[in-house]
Design an enzyme around this catalytic site. Structure first.
Site, PDB file in Angstrom:
ATOM      1  N   ASP A 144       0.843  -1.196   0.000  1.00 14.24           N
ATOM      2  CA  ASP A 144       0.000   0.000   0.000  1.00 14.24           C
ATOM      3  C   ASP A 144       0.883   1.253   0.000  1.00 14.24           C
ATOM      4  OD1 ASP A 144      -2.263   1.886   0.976  1.00 14.24           O
ATOM      5  OD2 ASP A 144      -3.272  -0.052   0.880  1.00 14.24           O
ATOM      6  N   HIS A 176      -3.203   6.048   3.876  1.00 13.10           N
ATOM      7  CA  HIS A 176      -4.089   4.939   3.502  1.00 13.10           C
ATOM      8  C   HIS A 176      -3.589   3.607   4.050  1.00 13.10           C
ATOM      9  CE1 HIS A 176      -5.912   1.999   0.621  1.00 13.10           C
ATOM     10  NE2 HIS A 176      -6.943   2.822   0.664  1.00 13.10           N
ATOM     11  N   SER A 370     -11.537  -0.436  -0.171  1.00  9.71           N
ATOM     12  CA  SER A 370     -10.202  -0.546   0.432  1.00  9.71           C
ATOM     13  C   SER A 370     -10.276  -0.863   1.912  1.00  9.71           C
ATOM     14  CB  SER A 370      -9.439   0.774   0.261  1.00  9.71           C
ATOM     15  OG  SER A 370      -8.960   0.936  -1.044  1.00  9.71           O
TER      16      SER A 370
END
Length: 566
Positions: A144, A176, A370
């Site tokens: 990620d 994120h 996600s």
């Protein structure tokens, strides 16, 4: 000396050919062909384009020099996929596609980042009380935007690698990846246990492939998967979390990222992927690598800030099946993904862009598929702690069979809503690939689920109601009725997902022509017959019981009919 002479002779021969040399365009991805068309006469002066070249086996030194003689620059070889990342001048692209051993060339595309109520929705409290499961000892790779140090992850970032900035200390300038890692393995220490992750004693193997803006290139994701496979025994990495996605431009059999996912799967690592966030465009919006039938593909649910699941809703943005080109039934399951509270990285891109999402100094809320992926990845870690002998196919089958059959159709919710306690209860083992099924229409007007890897239509794994629900789902007047999914204005109709102005149309998400043409998927324009050559399964492509599956993986075929291309 002979090698050099051979390279010189071949290079001279290709240089003598015109730019319009006849090339096997089935070896070139649609978006690359579009670049060739757009450049036209000015192609000779165009800048190099970043590509991924898939090859038949490992590239030899001679082939490498030959490729370089045509102006190509190799940026790195892959291990999970036979091939390499490279920069190539557009005007040599067609020549390169004609080289012996070249299977497929695609753009090195951009991938993007696509626990209070969350834990309650999937039964974490019951899991703790009944099984004491916390994911202890299980490694989860988070590929990620990086993972930043935080009290909730203290001592459990087992390793950190950076393919973006080359740094050695854990960081996350986007926010994120840290949020994802917190959903998987946050201890909840900063919230006195209230915002604990699904598997709070699992450890994180963090690989940064996304920049501060949340985007990165496919080649780095493949390199990250290579790294995970190389280090998996050292860190006991049993799960890969891919909360990233890209558009689907070709069948999963040609997509290099999907091929890397499959290699990880057959090597014993469970790969959990995002369905994508394009559900507002309707059906047929699953993204890559979530379109791969091996992976566990997860859509997003909205817990509507209550602890019970009876009022939960599908996230409006959660992508729906079937998959483009291959018609695989996806997603596989759904899990909470709306306004999920997890770790905040102060000063990161997301933290500064969305200050209203801050819960406090430690936590932050984000929504999307996600966020649903790490819920399922955490569930996989719990199953593996409970029984370390489980293979990826058994994990996938248990999660799908245990899932709650909520009201939505299977192309929206897959096999249902993640139920971790029920999955831990199951004793169901699988010794074959649990690939998601392919859907085909029947001449009688109905549809059939068939094994994606089999041309004989074996329904042994997915054909029963235990996975997909009862006749309320599959009945004649429900999802599959004349005016529903298969109707003129639904999935296959001219004015729906595949139409000129819908998701795949000229002015929509992917920017290319209507996928299936004027007569839709099964119309007169559905070309049947010969299919192009493409990468074949490697010798490592074995079933879970060790039997080779090459005889059942027929390039371009699905359940007894030839696949077709637009």
């Amino acid at each position: 000396m002979k090698d050099r002479l051979l390279v010189f002779v071949f290079a001279a021969m290709f240089a003598a050919l015109s730019i319009n040399v006849h090339a096997d365009q089935t070896k070139i991805s649609p978006d690359l062909l579009e670049k060739l068309d757009v450049q036209g006469p000015s192609i000779q002066s165009g800048a190099p384009v970043k590509v991924i070249v898939q090859t038949a086996g490992r590239i030899t030194a001679t082939q490498r020099r030959f490729f370089q003689s045509l102006g190509g620059r190799i940026n790195g070889d892959f291990q999970s996929v036979d091939g390499f990342a490279a920069d190539v001048p557009l005007f040599t692209l067609e020549r390169i596609s004609d080289l012996p051993g070249v299977k497929y060339i695609s753009v090195d595309r951009t991938v993007r980042m696509t626990m209070d109520y969350t834990s309650a929705a999937v039964g974490v409290k019951e899991v703790r009380e009944k099984y004491g499961a916390t994911g202890a000892g299980v490694g989860v790779a988070v590929i990620d935007s990086g993972v930043a140090s935080a009290p909730d992850l203290a001592g459990r970032i087992a390793a950190f690698y950076d393919f973006v900035g080359g740094r050695y200390t854990p960081y996350d300038d986007n926010g994120h990846g840290t949020h994802v890692a917190g959903i998987i393995a946050g201890s909840g220490v900063s919230s006195k246990g209230r915002l604990q992750g699904i598997a709070p004693e699992a450890h994180i193997f963090a690989v940064k492939v996304l920049g501060s803006d949340g985007s990165g290139c496919v080649s780095n994701v493949i390199k990250a998967i290579d790294l995970v496979l190389y280090r998996r025994h050292e860190y006991n990495i049993r799960v890969i979390n891919l909360s990233i996605s890209q558009p689907v431009y070709e069948t999963y059999l040609c997509d290099p990222l999907c091929q890397a996912v499959e290699r990880a799967w057959v090597d014993g690592v469970t790969v959990v992927c995002s369905a994508g966030n394009l559900g507002t465009y309707g059906y047929g919006t699953i993204c890559s690598p979530g379109n791969d039938p091996y992976a566990i593909t997860v859509g997003a649910m909205n817990c509507v800030f209550t602890y019970q699941t009876s009022d939960d809703l599908i996230g409006s943005y959660s992508s729906k099946g079937l998959t483009r080109f291959d018609h695989v039934l996806k997603p596989d399951i759904v899990a909470p993904g709306n306004k999920v509270a997890s770790l905040r990285v102060p000063g990161s891109y997301l933290d500064l862009k969305y200050p209203e999402n801050r819960v406090d100094q430690y936590y932050f809320r984000l929504s999307g598929a996600s966020m649903a992926v790490p819920v399922a990845a955490g569930a996989a870690a719990l199953l593996l702690e409970h029984n370390p002998e489980l293979n990826p196919d058994t994990i996938k089958a248990r999660l799908m069979r245990a899932a709650e059959k909520i009201k939505y159709d299977p192309m929206t919710r897959g096999a249902g809503y993640l139920d971790i306690p029920e999955a831990l209860e199951l004793q169901y083992d699988l010794f074959r690939y649990a690939t998601s099924p392919t859907v085909i229409p029947l001449t009688t007007g109905g549809v059939a689920l068939v094994d994606t890897l089999s041309v004989t239509g074996d329904n042994a794994v997915w054909g029963d109601n235990a996975v997909w629900g009862d006749n309320a789902v599959w009945g004649d007047n429900a999802v599959w009725g004349d005016n529903a999914v298969w109707g003129d204005n639904a999935v296959w109709g001219d004015n729906a997902v595949w139409g000129d102005n819908a998701v795949w149309g000229d002015n929509a998400v992917w920017g290319d022509n209507a996928v299936w043409g004027d007569n839709a998927v099964w119309g007169d324009d559905a070309q049947r017959g010969d299919a192009p050559d493409a990468p074949q399964p490697t010798e490592s492509s074995t079933t879970s019981d060790g039997l080779y599956t090459t005889q059942n993986i027929t390039w371009g075929r699905r359940a007894g009919f030839w696949h077709f291309y637009d």
